[in-house]
Design an enzyme around this catalytic site. Structure first.
Site, PDB file in Angstrom:
ATOM      1  N   LYS A  22       0.835  -1.207   0.000  1.00 60.68           N
ATOM      2  CA  LYS A  22       0.000   0.000   0.000  1.00 60.68           C
ATOM      3  C   LYS A  22       0.871   1.259   0.000  1.00 60.68           C
ATOM      4  O   LYS A  22       0.690   2.155  -0.828  1.00 60.68           O
ATOM      5  CB  LYS A  22      -0.896   0.024   1.246  1.00 60.68           C
ATOM      6  CG  LYS A  22      -1.526   1.376   1.551  1.00 60.68           C
ATOM      7  CD  LYS A  22      -2.380   1.350   2.793  1.00 60.68           C
ATOM      8  CE  LYS A  22      -1.703   1.734   4.068  1.00 60.68           C
ATOM      9  NZ  LYS A  22      -1.390   3.159   4.249  1.00 60.68           N
ATOM     10  N   ASN A  23       1.824   1.297   0.917  1.00 58.50           N
ATOM     11  CA  ASN A  23       2.577   2.543   1.075  1.00 58.50           C
ATOM     12  C   ASN A  23       3.529   2.805  -0.083  1.00 58.50           C
ATOM     13  O   ASN A  23       3.903   3.948  -0.342  1.00 58.50           O
ATOM     14  CB  ASN A  23       3.300   2.555   2.429  1.00 58.50           C
ATOM     15  CG  ASN A  23       2.304   2.744   3.570  1.00 58.50           C
ATOM     16  OD1 ASN A  23       1.167   3.161   3.339  1.00 58.50           O
ATOM     17  ND2 ASN A  23       2.710   2.427   4.782  1.00 58.50           N
ATOM     18  N   ARG A  92      -4.318  10.370   2.994  1.00 59.56           N
ATOM     19  CA  ARG A  92      -3.173  11.112   3.542  1.00 59.56           C
ATOM     20  C   ARG A  92      -2.042  11.222   2.509  1.00 59.56           C
ATOM     21  O   ARG A  92      -1.408  12.258   2.360  1.00 59.56           O
ATOM     22  CB  ARG A  92      -2.672  10.393   4.789  1.00 59.56           C
ATOM     23  CG  ARG A  92      -1.409  10.967   5.271  1.00 59.56           C
ATOM     24  CD  ARG A  92      -1.297  11.134   6.744  1.00 59.56           C
ATOM     25  NE  ARG A  92      -0.084  11.866   7.026  1.00 59.56           N
ATOM     26  CZ  ARG A  92      -0.029  13.132   7.320  1.00 59.56           C
ATOM     27  NH1 ARG A  92      -1.128  13.844   7.380  1.00 59.56           N
ATOM     28  NH2 ARG A  92       1.113  13.727   7.551  1.00 59.56           N
ATOM     29  N   CYS A 116      -5.718   8.398   8.480  1.00 61.06           N
ATOM     30  CA  CYS A 116      -6.040   7.806   9.777  1.00 61.06           C
ATOM     31  C   CYS A 116      -5.786   8.796  10.903  1.00 61.06           C
ATOM     32  O   CYS A 116      -4.825   9.556  10.873  1.00 61.06           O
ATOM     33  CB  CYS A 116      -5.162   6.578  10.017  1.00 61.06           C
ATOM     34  SG  CYS A 116      -5.760   5.113   9.185  1.00 61.06           S
ATOM     35  N   ARG A 121       0.140  14.845  12.539  1.00 65.74           N
ATOM     36  CA  ARG A 121       1.101  14.396  11.531  1.00 65.74           C
ATOM     37  C   ARG A 121       1.560  15.606  10.728  1.00 65.74           C
ATOM     38  O   ARG A 121       1.089  15.851   9.620  1.00 65.74           O
ATOM     39  CB  ARG A 121       0.460  13.314  10.659  1.00 65.74           C
ATOM     40  CG  ARG A 121       0.160  12.060  11.477  1.00 65.74           C
ATOM     41  CD  ARG A 121      -0.652  11.050  10.736  1.00 65.74           C
ATOM     42  NE  ARG A 121       0.124  10.258   9.806  1.00 65.74           N
ATOM     43  CZ  ARG A 121      -0.380   9.283   9.063  1.00 65.74           C
ATOM     44  NH1 ARG A 121      -1.666   8.976   9.167  1.00 65.74           N
ATOM     45  NH2 ARG A 121       0.380   8.617   8.219  1.00 65.74           N
ATOM     46  N   PRO A 122       2.498  16.357  11.289  1.00 63.54           N
ATOM     47  CA  PRO A 122       2.952  17.575  10.625  1.00 63.54           C
ATOM     48  C   PRO A 122       3.691  17.277   9.329  1.00 63.54           C
ATOM     49  O   PRO A 122       4.149  16.151   9.117  1.00 63.54           O
ATOM     50  CB  PRO A 122       3.896  18.216  11.645  1.00 63.54           C
ATOM     51  CG  PRO A 122       4.281  17.140  12.589  1.00 63.54           C
ATOM     52  CD  PRO A 122       3.220  16.091  12.544  1.00 63.54           C
ATOM     53  N   ILE A 123       3.839  18.297   8.475  1.00 62.27           N
ATOM     54  CA  ILE A 123       4.596  18.103   7.229  1.00 62.27           C
ATOM     55  C   ILE A 123       5.726  19.121   7.122  1.00 62.27           C
ATOM     56  O   ILE A 123       6.166  19.465   6.026  1.00 62.27           O
ATOM     57  CB  ILE A 123       3.671  18.187   5.983  1.00 62.27           C
ATOM     58  CG1 ILE A 123       2.935  19.529   5.943  1.00 62.27           C
ATOM     59  CG2 ILE A 123       2.696  17.038   5.909  1.00 62.27           C
ATOM     60  CD1 ILE A 123       2.450  19.889   4.548  1.00 62.27           C
ATOM     61  N   ASP A 124       6.185  19.583   8.300  1.00 69.77           N
ATOM     62  CA  ASP A 124       7.244  20.606   8.291  1.00 69.77           C
ATOM     63  C   ASP A 124       8.509  20.131   7.565  1.00 69.77           C
ATOM     64  O   ASP A 124       9.188  20.924   6.901  1.00 69.77           O
ATOM     65  CB  ASP A 124       7.583  21.029   9.732  1.00 69.77           C
ATOM     66  CG  ASP A 124       7.937  19.837  10.601  1.00 69.77           C
ATOM     67  OD1 ASP A 124       7.085  18.938  10.752  1.00 69.77           O
ATOM     68  OD2 ASP A 124       9.069  19.772  11.103  1.00 69.77           O
ATOM     69  N   GLN A 125       8.821  18.847   7.658  1.00 66.76           N
ATOM     70  CA  GLN A 125      10.053  18.351   7.016  1.00 66.76           C
ATOM     71  C   GLN A 125       9.899  18.310   5.489  1.00 66.76           C
ATOM     72  O   GLN A 125      10.866  18.512   4.763  1.00 66.76           O
ATOM     73  CB  GLN A 125      10.425  16.964   7.544  1.00 66.76           C
ATOM     74  CG  GLN A 125      10.702  16.936   9.035  1.00 66.76           C
ATOM     75  CD  GLN A 125      11.837  17.867   9.441  1.00 66.76           C
ATOM     76  OE1 GLN A 125      12.949  17.765   8.938  1.00 66.76           O
ATOM     77  NE2 GLN A 125      11.550  18.793  10.346  1.00 66.76           N
ATOM     78  N   ASP A 304       3.403   0.422  12.237  1.00 60.02           N
ATOM     79  CA  ASP A 304       2.191  -0.126  11.610  1.00 60.02           C
ATOM     80  C   ASP A 304       1.887  -1.549  12.081  1.00 60.02           C
ATOM     81  O   ASP A 304       0.774  -2.043  11.891  1.00 60.02           O
ATOM     82  CB  ASP A 304       2.323  -0.122  10.079  1.00 60.02           C
ATOM     83  CG  ASP A 304       2.444   1.287   9.524  1.00 60.02           C
ATOM     84  OD1 ASP A 304       2.118   2.242  10.259  1.00 60.02           O
ATOM     85  OD2 ASP A 304       2.863   1.430   8.365  1.00 60.02           O
ATOM     86  N   ARG A 396      -9.442   0.365   3.183  1.00 55.46           N
ATOM     87  CA  ARG A 396      -8.503   1.370   2.663  1.00 55.46           C
ATOM     88  C   ARG A 396      -7.137   0.754   2.384  1.00 55.46           C
ATOM     89  O   ARG A 396      -6.414   1.202   1.504  1.00 55.46           O
ATOM     90  CB  ARG A 396      -8.306   2.486   3.705  1.00 55.46           C
ATOM     91  CG  ARG A 396      -9.398   3.511   3.738  1.00 55.46           C
ATOM     92  CD  ARG A 396      -8.990   4.677   4.612  1.00 55.46           C
ATOM     93  NE  ARG A 396      -7.584   4.974   4.410  1.00 55.46           N
ATOM     94  CZ  ARG A 396      -6.779   5.519   5.309  1.00 55.46           C
ATOM     95  NH1 ARG A 396      -7.239   5.848   6.478  1.00 55.46           N
ATOM     96  NH2 ARG A 396      -5.522   5.754   5.033  1.00 55.46           N
TER      97      ARG A 396
END
Ligand code: EPU
Length: 417
Positions: A22-23, A92, A116, A121-125, A304, A396
């Site tokens: 999936k990922n 996501r 989920c 779940r930040p996206i600063d990086q 996970d 999902r």
């Protein structure tokens, strides 16, 4: 809304074949938009996340067709750098459109994604990476806007080895001028899978799978075909279901190396595991032994797999300590397991699991994807009937889970809620 009704206590026996990751799929599918021609991606799991991504790409103007587990993606009429929230909110991983659109058009406008609910779940990086490549980045009203006259390769040090940030930066850097060096990069197998696909399209990615990834950008990327790697988390889920039911299951189509953290811990818990080529055979003990686990980035024990593991340990003959180091809120399964008779206490990001001799079926509700896997495993090992409500969340990320479980002898039926 659908539910899975499980009549527990059948030992799982037989063979099961896992599908594509999936990922990996949710990175490889949008990456195909970088090519000038039609890419064909094979071994895709036909799960909701992949179908939703196909819909997003076709709404953006790409031509997408699905046949079995293959998807053909041609950028054709794909010309918009805008991916509105309504389109991306269900998934996501739609954040990978930021890297793709920025690489392709020099600009991107992407709604901040859903996914989920397992904590912030930040996206600063991700944004730090895009900025290092020369993009302006703003976040306003739930929308990320990126703009660059030209992307130029740069050194980028990630504060944490984020999978999403590593992949997003690789996507953007593949069309930048010069070389990008990502330090403290994520090493997960799907990072390597994406690198292989980018390289097949003509990019120059070196070092994926180590903590330093180098991307030499190219001005043009060609059409290429790719076969997605097997899903290590689907494999882990069936391995744990085998242990939880004292079963004997051969899990086929795996890369055994990717499963090492799982195999090591399940052996400690008393399972007998034999590996051979592309399969693992898992024989579960009568009752698992307690173990201590801390989730860590690959090759550590994956977050996970933490939730499914807790269901196994719920019936162990002693006390296990499970530490979650990745997410603030990844114990959504615990209250439901307690309703089934488990004795688990959560303190901060640690679960103390005092094994009980038996779990008893109950109606339970899925809070997030891997919580769903966890509750199904608990139901398979519990006495009586368990109703797992909210199976659409499980769909999902798991392809044909009920069918696969039935083929192993589980008594499971799907119903509308
Ligand atoms: N983080 C930041 N800033 C960032 C990015 C991440 O602080 O800019 C933090 C996160 O909050 C989290 C940690 O870093 O605490 C790890 O996040 P990462 O970016 O590695 O995770 P992700 O890319 O959002 C992917 C998987 C997840 C999996 C994690 C960790 C996909 C689509 N999702 O998420 O998968 O849990 O890596 O391995 O690849 C799942 O399959 O159930 C799932 C949630």
């Amino acid at each position: 809304m659908s539910r899975l009704v499980i009549r527990g206590r059948n030992r799982l026996l037989g063979e099961v074949t896992v599908g594509g990751s999936k990922n990996s799929s949710v990175a490889v599918v949008p990456a195909a938009l970088l090519a000038d021609g039609k890419c064909v991606i094979d071994n895709l799991p036909m799960i909701r996340d992949v179908r939703v991504f196909a819909q997003i790409l076709s709404d953006l103007g790409a031509s997408v067709s699905i046949e079995g587990n293959s998807m053909a993606i041609a950028p054709n009429g794909f010309s918009s750098h805008v991916a509105p929230y309504d389109l991306v909110k269900k998934l996501r991983a739609s954040y990978y459109l930021m890297g793709v659109l920025l690489a392709k058009f020099g600009r991107a406008e992407v709604g901040l994604p859903g996914g989920c609910d397992i904590g912030p779940r930040p996206i600063d990086q991700h944004l730090k990476g895009f900025r290092a490549l020369g993009a302006e980045a703003t976040v306003e009203g739930g929308v990320v806007r990126l703009h660059a006259k030209k992307l130029v390769g740069a050194p980028i040090y990630l504060d944490i080895p984020s999978v999403g940030a590593t992949i997003n930066i690789m996507l953007a850097a593949s069309r930048a001028e010069g070389t990008t060096i990502i330090e403290n990069a994520a090493k997960e197998p799907h990072v390597v899978d994406l690198a292989n696909f980018l390289n097949a399209m003509g990019a120059r990615v070196l070092g994926a799978g180590t903590d330093v990834v180098r991307v030499r950008g190219v001005s043009k990327m060609n059409a290429a075909n790719h076969s997605v790697i097997p899903d290590d988390m689907e494999a882990a889920t069936f391995m744990m279901a085998a242990v939880a039911t004292s079963g004997d299951v051969v899990v086929r189509n795996v890369i055994t190396k990717h499963l090492e953290p799982i195999t090591a811990k399940l052996k400690e818990a008393g399972a007998v595991i034999t590996e051979n080529g592309d399969y693992v055979r898992v024989q579960g003990p009568e009752r698992p032994h307690p173990i201590n686990v801390k989730t860590l980035p690959y090759p550590g024990f994956p977050t996970d797999a933490q939730q499914p593991l807790v269901s196994v340990l719920a019936r162990a003959d002693g006390v296990s300590v499970v530490q979650e180091s990745m997410y603030d809120n990844r114990f959504g399964h615990v209250n439901e397991l307690v309703r089934m008779g488990a004795n688990i206490k959560v303190e901060g990001r640690t679960a103390i699991v005092e094994g009980v001799p038996k779990l008893v079926g109950a109606p339970v509700k899925v809070s997030d994807l891997r919580a769903g896997a966890s509750l199904i495993i608990a139901g398979l090992s519990a006495h009586g009937v368990t109703e797992v409500n909210g199976m659409e969340i499980v769909q999902r990320g798991y392809e044909m889970m009920p069918e696969k479980l039935r083929s192993l002898g589980a008594d499971v039926t799907e119903e509308d809620e």
